[in-house]
Scaffold this active site. Structure first.
Site, short mmCIF file in Angstrom:
data_model
loop_
_atom_site.label_atom_id
_atom_site.label_comp_id
_atom_site.label_asym_id
_atom_site.label_seq_id
_atom_site.Cartn_x
_atom_site.Cartn_y
_atom_site.Cartn_z
N ASN A 78 -9.95 0.02 -0.82
CA ASN A 78 -8.50 0.08 -0.73
C ASN A 78 -7.90 -0.50 -2.02
OD1 ASN A 78 -5.79 -0.18 -0.15
ND2 ASN A 78 -6.10 -1.05 1.88
N CYS A 106 0.82 -1.23 0.00
CA CYS A 106 0.00 0.00 0.00
C CYS A 106 0.85 1.27 0.00
CB CYS A 106 -0.95 0.00 1.18
SG CYS A 106 -2.15 -1.35 1.12
N HIS A 143 -3.25 7.56 1.85
CA HIS A 143 -3.63 6.26 1.28
C HIS A 143 -5.06 5.96 1.72
CE1 HIS A 143 -3.96 2.11 0.40
NE2 HIS A 143 -3.73 1.68 1.63
N1 ACO Z 1 -19.03 -8.04 7.87
C1 ACO Z 1 -19.63 -8.27 9.05
N2 ACO Z 1 -18.93 -8.63 10.16
C2 ACO Z 1 -17.60 -8.76 10.03
C3 ACO Z 1 -16.92 -8.53 8.82
C4 ACO Z 1 -17.70 -8.17 7.72
N3 ACO Z 1 -17.17 -7.92 6.51
N4 ACO Z 1 -15.62 -8.75 9.02
C5 ACO Z 1 -15.45 -9.08 10.31
N5 ACO Z 1 -16.65 -9.09 10.92
C6 ACO Z 1 -16.96 -9.42 12.31
C7 ACO Z 1 -15.87 -10.25 12.96
O1 ACO Z 1 -16.05 -11.62 12.67
C8 ACO Z 1 -16.10 -9.94 14.42
O2 ACO Z 1 -17.18 -10.71 14.88
P1 ACO Z 1 -17.15 -11.37 16.38
O3 ACO Z 1 -17.09 -10.17 17.28
O4 ACO Z 1 -18.41 -12.11 16.40
O5 ACO Z 1 -15.90 -12.18 16.39
C9 ACO Z 1 -16.56 -8.51 14.41
O6 ACO Z 1 -16.98 -8.22 13.06
C10 ACO Z 1 -15.45 -7.53 14.77
O7 ACO Z 1 -14.28 -7.88 14.04
P2 ACO Z 1 -12.95 -7.06 14.16
O8 ACO Z 1 -11.93 -7.64 13.26
O9 ACO Z 1 -12.59 -6.91 15.59
O10 ACO Z 1 -13.47 -5.68 13.60
P3 ACO Z 1 -12.76 -4.29 13.61
O11 ACO Z 1 -13.59 -3.31 14.31
O12 ACO Z 1 -11.33 -4.39 14.00
O13 ACO Z 1 -12.83 -3.91 12.09
C11 ACO Z 1 -11.34 -3.86 10.19
C12 ACO Z 1 -12.17 -4.74 11.13
C13 ACO Z 1 -12.27 -2.97 9.40
C14 ACO Z 1 -10.59 -4.78 9.23
C15 ACO Z 1 -10.35 -3.05 11.03
O14 ACO Z 1 -9.63 -3.87 11.90
C16 ACO Z 1 -9.45 -2.27 10.21
O15 ACO Z 1 -9.83 -1.30 9.59
N6 ACO Z 1 -8.15 -2.62 10.16
C17 ACO Z 1 -7.22 -2.00 9.31
C18 ACO Z 1 -7.12 -2.86 8.14
C19 ACO Z 1 -6.80 -2.11 6.88
O16 ACO Z 1 -7.24 -1.05 6.60
N7 ACO Z 1 -6.01 -2.78 6.09
C20 ACO Z 1 -5.73 -2.29 4.82
C21 ACO Z 1 -4.38 -2.66 4.44
S1 ACO Z 1 -3.22 -1.84 5.41
C22 ACO Z 1 -3.38 -0.32 4.99
O17 ACO Z 1 -3.64 -0.07 3.84
C23 ACO Z 1 -3.26 0.66 6.05
#
Ligand code: ACO
Length: 325
Positions: free
Chosen positions: A282, A115, A252
């Site tokens: 993304n 990224c 980004h």
């Molecule tokens: N739809 C519905 N529910 C979902 C989904 C989905 N697509 N994905 C995960 N869940 C559920 C999980 O299973 C979990 O359920 P549980 O509580 O029953 O176990 C719940 O949602 C919470 O999951 P988390 O992973 O804790 O959710 P979080 O609030 O952390 O959000 C996310 C997830 C959006 C991926 C977040 O962690 C994030 O934004 N991380 C950064 C990732 C990123 O942007 N990466 C891009 C590449 S790196 C970069 O470019 C910076």
């Protein structure tokens, strides 16, 4: 010898025709528009056609950037293409772009920093131009992340999309004036201890397969804001520019929550933040030039504006740049 600076001459972007909405995704995996928008800000992403590869997207973005610059492909002597989803393991997709544009002089190569790739590519081209090695560069970010997504994994497949963006940079004599246009500073970082937090579980030398994207989303989020703000502070310290004197923050486009938290921590006013993640998700190395192209086309970014770029991604890698447009 007079010193050189690299000035932005044009910007362009390309998104594949097929849009995939959050509602479409909810038909494929157990997710909802509400969950995706609330956690990421993403509303839709674009998916390359079956017969479209990364270099096709890159060529279209490059042609748009050349048209925006009022230049011909023959004016370009360097192509630096940031991608983690090349057409083939080798040759570099950049040479396919070079051939597709009808260029047979100069050099073309890929840069891989996931990224952060676009800022790494910008820094690479900037240094070659300032050194006098090349005259005009296409700096491209292009990705087909749809090809490395596990479409049964709702924790990753909702986040990414395909697209491409490009800048034309030109080496010009530096005037030394305080309002000199050009790339003012670039700062690149990486720390491979974090490589297992965001990676693809295959590769030519390990599995002889392409593999699929795997991510510890919470871990990425936990590190992202600190790394982003650190490397932006480096850019501020190098130039004396700060959040009050930048005109635009073009991060980004990974996740709206990461962008908002970074802007708050840095004291950047919300109206200076360029946000396009809602429209394309993304797109990894393509996201910054996609956002730049949008903000130039709609008249926000104008010649002379100070534009702050940043990215963070797999590796981890992270990077910043300040450009006087
Ligand atoms: N739809 C519905 N529910 C979902 C989904 C989905 N697509 N994905 C995960 N869940 C559920 C999980 O299973 C979990 O359920 P549980 O509580 O029953 O176990 C719940 O949602 C919470 O999951 P988390 O992973 O804790 O959710 P979080 O609030 O952390 O959000 C996310 C997830 C959006 C991926 C977040 O962690 C994030 O934004 N991380 C950064 C990732 C990123 O942007 N990466 C891009 C590449 S790196 C970069 O470019 C910076």
């Amino acid at each position: 010898m007079s010193s050189l600076t690299s000035v932005v001459r044009g910007v362009g972007a390309y998104l594949p025709a097929r849009a995939l909405s959050n509602a479409d995704l909810a038909q494929m995996v157990d997710t909802s528009d509400e969950w995706i928008v609330q956690r990421t800000g993403i509303r839709e992403r674009h998916i390359a056609a079956d017969d479209e590869v990364t270099s096709d997207l890159a060529i279209k973005a490059a042609q748009a950037a050349l048209a925006n610059a009022g230049l011909d492909a023959q004016d370009i002597d360097l192509i630096v293409l940031a991608t983690s989803t090349p057409d083939n393991t080798f040759p570099a997709s950049a040479v396919t772009v070079q051939a597709g544009l009808g260029i047979t002089h100069g050099a073309a190569f890929d840069v891989q920093a996931v990224c952060s790739g676009f800022v790494f590519a910008l820094a690479t081209a900037d240094n070659f131009l300032k050194a006098g090695s090349f005259r005009r560069a296409l700096v491209i970010g292009a990705e087909t992340f749809s090809r490395i997504l596990d479409w049964s994994d709702r924790t990753t497949c909702v986040l990414f999309g395909d697209g491409a963006g490009a800048l034309v940079l030109e080496a010009v004599p530096a005037s030394g004036a305080p309002d000199q246009r050009g790339v003012l500073t670039t700062h690149l970082r990486s720390d491979g201890r974090h490589k297992h937090k965001l990676y693809v579980d295959g590769g030519v030398s390990s599995t002889k397969t392409t593999g699929y994207l795997r991510m510890e989303g919470r871990e990425v989020f936990r590190h992202a804001v600190g790394m982003i703000t650190d490397v932006i502070t480096d850019a501020y310290n190098a130039t004396g520019i700060d959040s009050s004197t930048i005109d635009w923050f073009v991060p980004h486009q990974a996740n709206r929550r990461i962008i908002d938290a970074s802007a708050v921590k840095l004291g950047i006013a919300p109206e200076k933040v360029v946000l396009t993640v809602d429209r394309h998700g993304n797109t990894s190395a393509a996201s910054i030039p996609l956002a730049l192209a949008t903000a130039v086309a709609d008249g926000r970014i104008k010649a002379g504006d100070i534009v702050l770029l940043e990215a963070m991604g797999g590796g981890f890698t992270w990077a910043s740049a300040l450009v006087r447009w």
